[in-house]
Each structure stands twice: as C-alpha cells, then as structure tokens.
Design a protein around this motif. Structure first.
Motif, mmCIF file in Angstrom:
data_model
loop_
_atom_site.group_PDB
_atom_site.id
_atom_site.type_symbol
_atom_site.label_atom_id
_atom_site.label_comp_id
_atom_site.label_asym_id
_atom_site.label_seq_id
_atom_site.Cartn_x
_atom_site.Cartn_y
_atom_site.Cartn_z
ATOM 1 N N ALA A 118 -41.792 60.694 5.755
ATOM 2 C CA ALA A 118 -40.628 60.495 6.628
ATOM 3 C C ALA A 118 -41.069 60.187 8.049
ATOM 4 O O ALA A 118 -41.969 60.824 8.595
ATOM 5 N N VAL A 119 -40.410 59.190 8.646
ATOM 6 C CA VAL A 119 -40.694 58.757 10.016
ATOM 7 C C VAL A 119 -39.451 59.009 10.872
ATOM 8 O O VAL A 119 -38.356 58.591 10.520
ATOM 9 N N GLY A 120 -39.645 59.710 11.982
ATOM 10 C CA GLY A 120 -38.541 59.991 12.893
ATOM 11 C C GLY A 120 -38.397 58.874 13.917
ATOM 12 O O GLY A 120 -39.366 58.547 14.614
ATOM 13 N N TYR A 121 -37.227 58.281 13.995
ATOM 14 C CA TYR A 121 -37.014 57.178 14.935
ATOM 15 C C TYR A 121 -37.429 57.553 16.350
ATOM 16 O O TYR A 121 -38.100 56.797 17.046
ATOM 17 N N VAL A 156 -37.361 52.878 19.825
ATOM 18 C CA VAL A 156 -36.069 53.151 19.198
ATOM 19 C C VAL A 156 -35.214 54.019 20.105
ATOM 20 O O VAL A 156 -34.034 53.739 20.338
ATOM 21 N N LEU A 157 -35.827 55.058 20.636
ATOM 22 C CA LEU A 157 -35.084 55.971 21.492
ATOM 23 C C LEU A 157 -34.599 55.271 22.763
ATOM 24 O O LEU A 157 -33.505 55.544 23.259
ATOM 25 N N THR A 158 -35.397 54.358 23.289
ATOM 26 C CA THR A 158 -35.005 53.623 24.487
ATOM 27 C C THR A 158 -33.737 52.807 24.244
ATOM 28 O O THR A 158 -32.813 52.807 25.063
ATOM 29 N N ALA A 159 -33.685 52.118 23.102
ATOM 30 C CA ALA A 159 -32.507 51.311 22.773
ATOM 31 C C ALA A 159 -31.259 52.175 22.632
ATOM 32 O O ALA A 159 -30.186 51.851 23.161
ATOM 33 N N MET A 160 -31.380 53.308 21.935
ATOM 34 C CA MET A 160 -30.235 54.193 21.744
ATOM 35 C C MET A 160 -29.831 54.882 23.052
ATOM 36 O O MET A 160 -28.649 55.096 23.328
ATOM 37 N N VAL A 205 -36.330 48.528 14.841
ATOM 38 C CA VAL A 205 -36.905 49.187 13.669
ATOM 39 C C VAL A 205 -37.488 48.194 12.671
ATOM 40 O O VAL A 205 -38.474 48.495 11.976
ATOM 41 N N LEU A 206 -36.911 46.997 12.607
ATOM 42 C CA LEU A 206 -37.320 46.021 11.587
ATOM 43 C C LEU A 206 -38.828 45.769 11.534
ATOM 44 O O LEU A 206 -39.410 45.735 10.436
ATOM 45 N N PRO A 207 -39.523 45.602 12.671
ATOM 46 C CA PRO A 207 -40.982 45.369 12.584
ATOM 47 C C PRO A 207 -41.738 46.507 11.899
ATOM 48 O O PRO A 207 -42.721 46.257 11.179
#
Length: 282
Positions: free
Chosen positions: A24-27, A39-43, A227-229
């Motif tokens: 499992a990978v945490g965003y 990811v966190l920056t975008a959100m 996330v896609l990359p």
C-alpha cells in the motif's frame, strides 16, 4: 494507492491490509528528491481555495456565526482571519482570503515561508512567528481560525488548546484542515460533509477530513494528473518500480504485508521494517 490519514486511520483496516499481504502506498507520503509532496500539494491547493467560501458561509447569521462578511464595507472593518501554517494550504488560503477583502494574519515557525508569502501577497498579508504568545494574542481577535499544520508522516500537534478556544469570540469559526492528521486544535474531532460542523464553547468547528472531496470533479482531475506517472511505473515495472522510484518508495506504508512506516508502527505499537530493506529482499 490511497490516503492514509494517520490521525483518523483505523488499525483494523490497516491490519487487514497486512493480513492480505498487500503493498500500500499513501498519497500524502509520496515525496520527491527535492522534498516536494506532489499529491498532497495538489490537494492542499484545492483545500486552500475552498476555505474562504466555507468560512464565509458559517460566519452568516443563519449558520449561528457572527453575522459578518469576510471583507469590510464602507465604515465597517473586514473580518480577522488567522491562519496557522504557511504551507500550500495556508498560503493559498491567505491569498484567497485577502482577495475577498479579509484582514489576514499567518503564523508559522519557518521565516522563509513567511517571507515568501509576504512577497507573493505584495505585503498585503501580515505574518508572525508561531509562538504561544502570538497564538494567544491573535486568537483573541480572530473571526476565523484556519488550522493548516502538517508534519510529514506524523500526527499534528495540538497547538491551539481548549483554553485558547474558550477565549475566542462567540460565533467565530474554526476550520481545522489538519484533522486528516489528528487536528491541531484540541477541541476538534472529525466531522462529515453531511454533518460538517459542531459547536464547542460557542465557537463553530468545521473538521471534515479530505476537504477536497467536496469538489469531487476538480479533485479527481487534479489527483489523476499527479498520480498517473506512479501508477504507470508500477504497471510497467512491477516490483522493481519501488526500487527504481524513490518518491514511490517513500510513500509505501505496507509492503507485502509488513508495516514499512515508522510513525504508523509507533502509533499502533506494531513492528516496523524499513521499506528499503523489504525492497532489497524482494
């Protein structure tokens, strides 16, 4: 891939992942070599843009707020907004609150972040060091408090105590964005989009985890973009992707059923094996 949200994570769900030998990978744990959290920056940017409209709604009389606008009108001063944390959420919120005419003060322990924010706002946002004295001083006048503290991979500290909340104005609004990491306000507790607020010491608390979910279309597109990359790296390279991509490896909290995140292990009293060791053993 998912948001771990350590502050509100349920150990039973995490244990189930380990029992199923999941990886499992945490965003919010994905971290690049230049210490960026993509990811966190975008959100966080989306959350920061949402905060003024949420605060304005709950300051209204119909929401049991103070019955004031964010920006002032002729002869009537603007509302006072206090933001704790000058990261992406805090900085974006500060610029947007300022754009709506509010009087904004941002506290942070990092002078470089405060200096950057003053530059971006053309000195229209006030800044101060996040000390206990300054917290008490500015909270006494705040109509809106934004809690935007993030310590990467750890629970947020309670920098605003219950005693401080008791001294706030009746009908003022607290939005604790740090609730994803447990909250930085002692009186906060997680709420939901269907029931987002509660009253404590006559202060409105808005503590919805995963705040960007309230604008699901925008959040989904932004999430996909970053996330896609990482997803493509895993589908194309399988297990070797974790060895080749450092940012992805840093985001792992469970690897083939073993806890690979030190803070999570300490939080729940579990054994911990560094992800680097687990990847090498694959």
């Amino acid at each position: 891939f998912n948001f771990v949200q350590l502050g509100v994570a349920h150990p039973a769900g995490l244990q189930h992942l380990m029992q199923q030998r999941t990886t499992a990978v945490g965003y919010e744990l994905i971290k690049t070599e230049d210490n960026n959290l993509p990811v966190l920056t975008a959100m966080s940017e989306i959350a920061g843009m949402l905060l003024p409209q949420i605060a304005g709604r709950y300051l209204e009389t119909s929401s049991s707020g103070r019955g004031i606008t964010l920006g002032g009108v002729a002869g009537i001063p603007a509302s006072n907004v206090l933001i704790i944390g000058a990261g992406m959420v805090g900085s974006t919120a500060a610029l947007n609150f300022n754009g709506m005419g509010a009087k904004v003060t941002v506290l942070d322990a990092d002078l470089n972040r405060l200096r950057q924010l003053e530059f971006l706002s053309h000195k229209k946002v006030s800044t101060a060091l996040a000390t206990p004295y300054n917290l008490e001083r500015y909270l006494a006048f705040a109509d809106v408090l934004i809690g935007a503290i993030l310590i990467h991979g750890k629970k947020a500290p309670h920098v605003v105590t219950e005693a401080m909340v008791k001294k706030m104005k009746k009908g003022s609004v607290i939005i604790d964005v740090s609730i994803d990491q447990g909250g930085c306000v002692e009186t906060s507790r997680p709420t939901t989009l269907s029931d987002p607020v509660f009253l404590k010491h006559e202060v409105i608390h808005y503590c919805v985890p995963n705040l960007p979910s309230s604008v699901a279309r925008t959040a989904s597109h932004a999430l996909n973009n970053v996330v896609l990359p990482f997803v493509e790296a895993v589908t194309e390279n399988e297990w070797s992707a974790f060895e080749q991509t450092e940012a992805l490896r840093r985001g792992v909290y469970v690897y083939r059923g073993q806890c690979a995140h030190e803070e999570m292990a300490g939080l729940f009293g579990w054994d911990f094996v560094p992800v680097e060791n687990l990847v090498k053993a694959t």
